[in-house]
Motif scaffolding. Structure first.
Motif, PDB file in Angstrom:
ATOM      1  N   ALA A   1       0.842  -1.193   0.000  1.00 34.20           N
ATOM      2  CA  ALA A   1       0.000   0.000   0.000  1.00 34.20           C
ATOM      3  C   ALA A   1       0.883   1.253   0.000  1.00 34.20           C
ATOM      4  N   GLN A   2       0.295   2.362  -0.404  1.00 33.96           N
ATOM      5  CA  GLN A   2       0.994   3.642  -0.335  1.00 33.96           C
ATOM      6  C   GLN A   2       0.796   4.204   1.070  1.00 33.96           C
TER       7      GLN A   2
ATOM      8  N   ALA B   1      -0.919  22.492   7.720  1.00 31.05           N
ATOM      9  CA  ALA B   1      -2.325  22.792   7.442  1.00 31.05           C
ATOM     10  C   ALA B   1      -2.927  21.706   6.557  1.00 31.05           C
ATOM     11  N   GLU B   2      -2.163  21.232   5.584  1.00 34.08           N
ATOM     12  CA  GLU B   2      -2.624  20.135   4.728  1.00 34.08           C
ATOM     13  C   GLU B   2      -2.907  18.888   5.563  1.00 34.08           C
ATOM     14  N   MET B   3      -1.996  18.545   6.460  1.00 38.76           N
ATOM     15  CA  MET B   3      -2.179  17.387   7.341  1.00 38.76           C
ATOM     16  C   MET B   3      -3.446  17.529   8.170  1.00 38.76           C
ATOM     17  N   GLU B   4      -3.649  18.707   8.753  1.00 34.62           N
ATOM     18  CA  GLU B   4      -4.828  18.934   9.587  1.00 34.62           C
ATOM     19  C   GLU B   4      -6.112  18.848   8.775  1.00 34.62           C
ATOM     20  N   ARG B   5      -6.072  19.369   7.564  1.00 36.56           N
ATOM     21  CA  ARG B   5      -7.260  19.315   6.694  1.00 36.56           C
ATOM     22  C   ARG B   5      -7.584  17.874   6.314  1.00 36.56           C
ATOM     23  N   LEU B   6      -6.568  17.108   5.972  1.00 36.24           N
ATOM     24  CA  LEU B   6      -6.788  15.730   5.523  1.00 36.24           C
ATOM     25  C   LEU B   6      -7.163  14.786   6.659  1.00 36.24           C
ATOM     26  N   SER B   7      -6.602  15.008   7.825  1.00 39.08           N
ATOM     27  CA  SER B   7      -6.819  14.074   8.938  1.00 39.08           C
ATOM     28  C   SER B   7      -7.861  14.549   9.939  1.00 39.08           C
TER      29      SER B   7
ATOM     30  N   ASP C   1      -2.999   4.309   1.669  1.00 38.38           N
ATOM     31  CA  ASP C   1      -3.772   4.453   0.420  1.00 38.38           C
ATOM     32  C   ASP C   1      -4.730   5.645   0.488  1.00 38.38           C
ATOM     33  N   GLY C   2      -4.233   6.741   1.054  1.00 38.44           N
ATOM     34  CA  GLY C   2      -5.000   7.981   1.103  1.00 38.44           C
ATOM     35  C   GLY C   2      -6.012   8.073   2.225  1.00 38.44           C
TER      36      GLY C   2
END
Length: 85
Positions: A2-3, A42-48, A59-60
């Motif tokens: 997996a990624q 900020a990207e991490m916080e938005r995604l998680s 896998d995202g």
């Protein structure tokens, strides 16, 4: 495999433990260090939807931090997530 993507900081012991667990399973992963990177943080916080590190994605899909990944491993649920599709 997996990624796997893991957001970390250089001073976080849980990040070190998470990377060690992945390495013990011979899993390659992309590490994104957010120690001094406001945009990646900020990207991490938005995604998680979480603000603590590490944040681990397979896998995202966000699986949480080290404790979450460790719990999956102890319950036999991590290896299937990491396996080839």
């Amino acid at each position: 495999m997996a990624q796997v993507v893991i957001y970390t900081t250089h001073y976080c012991p849980y990040c070190t433990a998470a990377k060690a667990l992945l390495r013990s399973k011979k899993v390659q992963f992309e590490e994104i260090d957010v120690t001094h990177d406001v945009e990646k943080r900020a990207e991490m916080e938005r995604l998680s939807q979480r603000w603590t590190v590490p944040q681990i994605f397979i896998d995202g899909k966000p699986i949480g931090g080290f404790d979450d990944m460790s719990r999956l491993d102890l319950n036999g649920m991590l290896d299937p997530l990491l396996a080839d599709d």
